[in-house]
Design an enzyme around this catalytic site. Structure first.
Site, PDB file in Angstrom:
ATOM      1  N   GLU A 295       0.833  -1.206   0.000  1.00  0.00           N
ATOM      2  CA  GLU A 295       0.000   0.000   0.000  1.00  0.00           C
ATOM      3  C   GLU A 295       0.866   1.255   0.000  1.00  0.00           C
ATOM      4  O   GLU A 295       0.540   2.252  -0.654  1.00  0.00           O
ATOM      5  CB  GLU A 295      -0.925  -0.004   1.218  1.00  0.00           C
ATOM      6  CG  GLU A 295      -1.997  -1.087   1.179  1.00  0.00           C
ATOM      7  CD  GLU A 295      -2.906  -0.967  -0.032  1.00  0.00           C
ATOM      8  OE1 GLU A 295      -3.392   0.154  -0.310  1.00  0.00           O
ATOM      9  OE2 GLU A 295      -3.123  -1.980  -0.717  1.00  0.00           O
ATOM     10  N   TRP A 298       1.979   1.607  -3.499  1.00  0.00           N
ATOM     11  CA  TRP A 298       0.920   2.211  -4.320  1.00  0.00           C
ATOM     12  C   TRP A 298       1.004   3.741  -4.232  1.00  0.00           C
ATOM     13  O   TRP A 298       0.864   4.445  -5.243  1.00  0.00           O
ATOM     14  CB  TRP A 298      -0.456   1.744  -3.860  1.00  0.00           C
ATOM     15  CG  TRP A 298      -0.976   0.509  -4.528  1.00  0.00           C
ATOM     16  CD1 TRP A 298      -1.095  -0.726  -3.992  1.00  0.00           C
ATOM     17  CD2 TRP A 298      -1.478   0.401  -5.884  1.00  0.00           C
ATOM     18  NE1 TRP A 298      -1.619  -1.604  -4.914  1.00  0.00           N
ATOM     19  CE2 TRP A 298      -1.869  -0.943  -6.077  1.00  0.00           C
ATOM     20  CE3 TRP A 298      -1.626   1.306  -6.940  1.00  0.00           C
ATOM     21  CZ2 TRP A 298      -2.394  -1.401  -7.283  1.00  0.00           C
ATOM     22  CZ3 TRP A 298      -2.152   0.854  -8.142  1.00  0.00           C
ATOM     23  CH2 TRP A 298      -2.532  -0.485  -8.306  1.00  0.00           C
ATOM     24  N   ASN A 362     -10.720   2.182   3.167  1.00  0.00           N
ATOM     25  CA  ASN A 362     -10.280   2.060   1.778  1.00  0.00           C
ATOM     26  C   ASN A 362     -11.193   1.177   0.927  1.00  0.00           C
ATOM     27  O   ASN A 362     -11.474   1.495  -0.235  1.00  0.00           O
ATOM     28  CB  ASN A 362      -8.848   1.530   1.712  1.00  0.00           C
ATOM     29  CG  ASN A 362      -8.289   1.585   0.307  1.00  0.00           C
ATOM     30  OD1 ASN A 362      -8.222   2.651  -0.298  1.00  0.00           O
ATOM     31  ND2 ASN A 362      -7.923   0.439  -0.243  1.00  0.00           N
ATOM     32  N   TRP A 403      -9.347   7.277  -7.931  1.00  0.00           N
ATOM     33  CA  TRP A 403     -10.550   7.532  -8.728  1.00  0.00           C
ATOM     34  C   TRP A 403     -10.384   7.055 -10.169  1.00  0.00           C
ATOM     35  O   TRP A 403     -11.313   6.498 -10.753  1.00  0.00           O
ATOM     36  CB  TRP A 403     -10.918   9.015  -8.670  1.00  0.00           C
ATOM     37  CG  TRP A 403     -11.806   9.289  -7.492  1.00  0.00           C
ATOM     38  CD1 TRP A 403     -11.426   9.727  -6.257  1.00  0.00           C
ATOM     39  CD2 TRP A 403     -13.210   9.055  -7.429  1.00  0.00           C
ATOM     40  NE1 TRP A 403     -12.512   9.793  -5.426  1.00  0.00           N
ATOM     41  CE2 TRP A 403     -13.626   9.394  -6.109  1.00  0.00           C
ATOM     42  CE3 TRP A 403     -14.171   8.610  -8.334  1.00  0.00           C
ATOM     43  CZ2 TRP A 403     -14.955   9.297  -5.691  1.00  0.00           C
ATOM     44  CZ3 TRP A 403     -15.495   8.519  -7.918  1.00  0.00           C
ATOM     45  CH2 TRP A 403     -15.873   8.846  -6.618  1.00  0.00           C
TER      46      TRP A 403
END
Length: 496
Positions: A295, A298, A362, A403
């Site tokens: 994560e 990311w 999340n 998004w």
């Protein structure tokens, strides 16, 4: 009695931005190592914040954190000035005036990766060069600096998994440990005299000129932040993979607000994780600690992309064909989504959590984003903006990346034909409806069997909760068709 320093004494300026900490702060360390007495500044830019849709909770968090940083800097004889400019355009002039006023010969800061921030820094650097000042901008926001994780063709990776493999290789080959400045603060009393004679260090700075919201759920003192990191690494990281997708379980780190404003560095996070969970760096081990490390990677991936592709800062999709998608313009649907009144309990509970706290789990970010884009066929940029306006941990690269992933418009995105079913997601990740009932008290009396689709319950007529505003099956087919048409239009327009 201490004599004042002559006005001809040169000083170094530390310009704080998204790095509100004194531990593991590259720019601060460089400023101290210059040997010059250091002055620190933070520049609030209210109109720029409005243009970037920064949430009132995040601004409140920044203001509270700055008071802590001000005291920490004061303890090592560095005064902190908090100034205000309307937006980035007036920042160069403000810094030049400050340099002239306090005989500052060099400015130190940490690099930011958004397009507007990069343009601001170019303007500041040019103004400093013109005024015969030095400019030092360090890589600090990411663990591995953007531009260092590239393919054999020297291109930025566009898929996460090979990026993570290359990133881990870099990470293990180099020393990306957090640094301390404890061995660097034993310098002269230049700054102390500057505080006493030139700067009113005891005066608290004025509250930011911004519409703020309460951020008190998030402590800002150093001990509390470090304790939260340590507790996660010691007690939760091991089980992160099993627990992270269930919003009723306190299974995530909740460190993202501190990373967003720089009260905590990603290097500090990984150092604490590796110390307590050394197996986390084993590639594809898929233990909980490795999944949490992923994560963090990311976050690196999205920031590297933001640095490489300016269009990501300009409301443009990464996948160019998605420019052609015909989004539906239904303000009632958008409003229902924003207010948590869609008739899909897991989506509504998530949106109400966001409105009440400025934070969202999340898994729920993915579900609620998919619902807006794929079930309501609303432009993803509407959701991106709404999240930034609400989130205490809003950060351009991660918010935009998330998004665009959900909307299938980004790099390494969810394929457009894979669409979350909000009801089955709810059944899987909030099976007994515990999270739903926490945020939608009007569903308290609905039996567990119907909590994920209450309109199917025979007693629904007595419940003050809306019917589903769309039919998921129908909208799924419409969304897939809309993406197909956009791809066809794009491909045909680019044929010779």
């Amino acid at each position: 009695m201490m004599n004042s320093e002559p006005q001809s004494t040169n000083h170094a300026l530390l310009w704080l931005r998204a790095d509100l900490r004194i531990s593991d702060n590259t720019a601060l360390n460089c400023a101290i190592e210059s040997g010059l007495p250091v002055i620190a500044i933070y520049i609030s830019t209210p109109m720029q914040w409005y243009q970037h849709h920064i949430s009132g909770r995040q601004v409140d968090l920044i203001e509270r954190r700055l008071k802590v940083v001000k005291q920490q800097l004061n303890d090592i004889n560095i005064p902190l000035l908090v100034l205000e400019c309307d937006d980035f355009s007036t920042v160069p002039e403000t810094i030049i005036q400050l340099c002239q006023q306090h005989q500052i010969s060099a400015v130190y800061c940490n690099r930011q990766h958004g397009w507007n921030e990069k343009q601001r820094d170019i303007a500041v650097e040019q103004a400093l060069i013109t005024d015969n000042k030095h400019w030092y901008c360090s890589d600090d926001y990411c663990v591995v600096p953007p531009g260092q994780v590239v393919t054999l063709q020297q291109q930025m990776y566009k898929v996460f998994t090979p990026f993570r493999t290359a990133w881990l290789k870099q990470f293990l080959q180099h020393n990306y440990q957090p640094t301390t400045n404890s061995d660097k603060v034993m310098f002269s009393q230049h700054c102390l005299s500057l505080i006493n004679d030139n700067l009113d260090d005891n005066a608290s700075f004025q509250p930011f000129n911004y519409s703020k919201q309460d951020s008190l759920l998030w402590p800002v003192d150093e001990q509390a932040i470090q304790q939260r990191l340590q507790m996660f690494c010691e007690t939760k990281a091991e089980y992160y993979q099993q627990q992270r997708d269930f919003p009723a379980i306190d299974g995530t780190s909740c460190l993202s607000p501190y990373l967003a404003i720089g009260a905590l560095s990603a290097r500090q996070c990984l150092a604490a994780l590796i110390e307590t969970q050394p197996q986390c760096v084993e590639i594809n081990s898929h233990n909980g600690a490795f999944v949490w490390l992923s994560e963090v990677v990311w976050r690196e991936f999205y920031n590297h992309l933001l640095d490489s592709y300016d269009r990501l800062s300009k409301h443009q999709p990464f996948q160019l064909y998605t420019h052609k998608i015909q989004w539906l313009e239904n303000s009632d649907h958008v409003r229902a989504w924003q207010q948590g009144q869609t008739g899909y309990p897991i989506v509504d509970a998530a949106m109400r959590q966001l409105a009440a706290t400025g934070w969202m789990h999340n898994r729920l970010r993915m579900i609620s984003a998919s619902f807006l884009v794929k079930d309501l066929l609303c432009d993803w940029r509407i959701g991106e903006q709404w999240f930034m306006q609400q989130l205490i941990d809003g950060e351009l690269a991660s918010n935009n990346g998330g998004w665009q992933w959900a909307a299938s418009t980004g790099t390494d995105a969810q394929p457009y034909f894979r669409i979350f079913n909000p009801t089955t997601q709810s059944e899987r990740f909030d099976a007994d409806g515990e999270f739903i009932r926490q945020w939608i008290p009007e569903l308290e009396s609905v039996p567990d069997k119907y909590i994920h689709a209450p309109s199917l319950w025979s007693g629904f007529g007595g419940v003050n909760y809306p019917l589903p505003i769309v039919d998921h099956k129908q909208m799924r087919l419409l969304a897939i068709d809309s993406y197909k048409q956009a791809k066809t239009l794009h491909d045909s327009s680019h044929q010779l």
